[in-house]
Motif scaffolding. Structure first.
Motif, PDB file in Angstrom:
ATOM      1  N   THR A   1       0.807  -1.219   0.000  1.00  0.00           N
ATOM      2  CA  THR A   1       0.000   0.000   0.000  1.00  0.00           C
ATOM      3  C   THR A   1       0.840   1.269   0.000  1.00  0.00           C
ATOM      4  O   THR A   1       0.555   2.208  -0.753  1.00  0.00           O
ATOM      5  CB  THR A   1      -0.942   0.008   1.217  1.00  0.00           C
ATOM      6  N   ALA A   2       1.865   1.319   0.843  1.00  0.00           N
ATOM      7  CA  ALA A   2       2.681   2.530   0.956  1.00  0.00           C
ATOM      8  C   ALA A   2       3.382   2.851  -0.363  1.00  0.00           C
ATOM      9  O   ALA A   2       3.341   3.993  -0.838  1.00  0.00           O
ATOM     10  CB  ALA A   2       3.702   2.372   2.071  1.00  0.00           C
ATOM     11  N   ALA A   3       4.019   1.855  -0.968  1.00  0.00           N
ATOM     12  CA  ALA A   3       4.722   2.079  -2.233  1.00  0.00           C
ATOM     13  C   ALA A   3       3.746   2.453  -3.342  1.00  0.00           C
ATOM     14  O   ALA A   3       4.036   3.312  -4.189  1.00  0.00           O
ATOM     15  CB  ALA A   3       5.506   0.831  -2.627  1.00  0.00           C
ATOM     16  N   LEU A   4       2.573   1.834  -3.344  1.00  0.00           N
ATOM     17  CA  LEU A   4       1.573   2.131  -4.361  1.00  0.00           C
ATOM     18  C   LEU A   4       1.058   3.561  -4.217  1.00  0.00           C
ATOM     19  O   LEU A   4       0.856   4.264  -5.212  1.00  0.00           O
ATOM     20  CB  LEU A   4       0.414   1.135  -4.265  1.00  0.00           C
ATOM     21  N   ALA A   5       0.857   3.994  -2.972  1.00  0.00           N
ATOM     22  CA  ALA A   5       0.388   5.363  -2.737  1.00  0.00           C
ATOM     23  C   ALA A   5       1.401   6.383  -3.242  1.00  0.00           C
ATOM     24  O   ALA A   5       1.032   7.398  -3.855  1.00  0.00           O
ATOM     25  CB  ALA A   5       0.122   5.572  -1.249  1.00  0.00           C
TER      26      ALA A   5
END
Length: 258
Positions: free
Chosen positions: A212-216
């Motif tokens: 999630t963090a990298a995608l955001a």
């Protein structure tokens, strides 16, 4: 070839087709930002800002996602149970504030409402499935649909950028009869297609991995920062080809007609 051109001219005489073509052209010009660049004689920060909906439009596009990634990153370690609801809630709240702001100011709320619906639907999906990464599923789906539309438009020889340019400069489908303008329409449409494909190639693996963090972060980095140069290159290509076609200067070619 002559028969094909005659058929196109005949179809253009039908009362329903011009209105449909104009509607498609208007939508394409708005979604690609070309409408805001029309009439410009040189690259302009003001024109690029208008293409993004102004300062407020830029904030509407960036701040909800920025709030999500900042709060999610800060809270995920010390408070994993509340990180997602708080981050998503802040994102929705920001989109709601912009929508209310436009309503109070009696301005066009279309962009703000669309953003609010998108942010809200994404948040509901993420919470309902208990998968934070699903907050980006809707955006990836939209990129895939846009990419498919741009690809199909090239395959059927009606590149979307050509439709937008024909609408903006009041020449209908005349651009299809000139090899140079048709070629630029195809190249520009493929350039936008490459933008959507690049987003999907980078972000889909992160989505499938549940990162999630990298995608955001990549969602933000591959948003406005990629949109602006693609829009600028498209505008330069269109300006130059119309300058050569009209036998005048680039500034003469960029004045909308009709």
């Amino acid at each position: 070839m002559a028969d094909e051109n005659n058929a196109e001219q005949g179809a253009g005489d039908a009362p329903a087709e011009p209105s449909l073509r104009d509607a498609l052209g208007a939508a394409a010009a708005k979604n690609t930002g070309l409408g805001a660049m029309a009439g410009e004689t040189a690259p302009s920060g003001d024109a690029l800002l208008r293409a993004m909906g102004g300062v407020r439009g830029l904030c509407e596009a960036v701040l909800p996602g920025l709030a999500f990634i900042v709060l999610y990153t800060i809270l995920i370690t010390p408070a994993p149970g509340t990180a997602v609801p708080i981050a998503l809630g802040a994102s929705v709240l920001i989109a709601l504030v912009f929508t209310v702001w436009r309503v109070i100011a009696k301005e066009n709320v279309t962009q703000a409402v669309a953003g609010l619906v998108g942010v809200g639907a994404s948040a509901i999906l993420a919470i309902a499935t208990n998968r934070p990464v699903n907050n980006f599923a809707l955006g990836l789906g939209i990129d895939a649909l846009y990419g498919l539309a741009f690809l199909i438009s090239v395959l059927v020889r009606w590149p979307i950028i050509g439709i937008a340019v024909g609408y903006l400069y009041g020449e209908g489908v005349a651009w299809r009869k000139h090899p140079a303008t048709y070629r630029v329409a195809v190249i520009s449409t493929l350039l936008w297609l490459a933008l959507f494909v690049a987003r999907l190639v980078v972000q889909v693996p992160l989505f499938l991995a549940g990162n999630t963090a990298a995608l955001a972060i990549t969602h933000l980095v591959m948003g406005i920062p990629l949109y602006v140069p693609v829009l600028l290159v498209t505008w330069l290509l269109v300006r130059d080809v119309y300058a050569r076609k009209n036998g005048g200067t680039a500034s003469d070619s960029m004045s909308p007609q009709g």
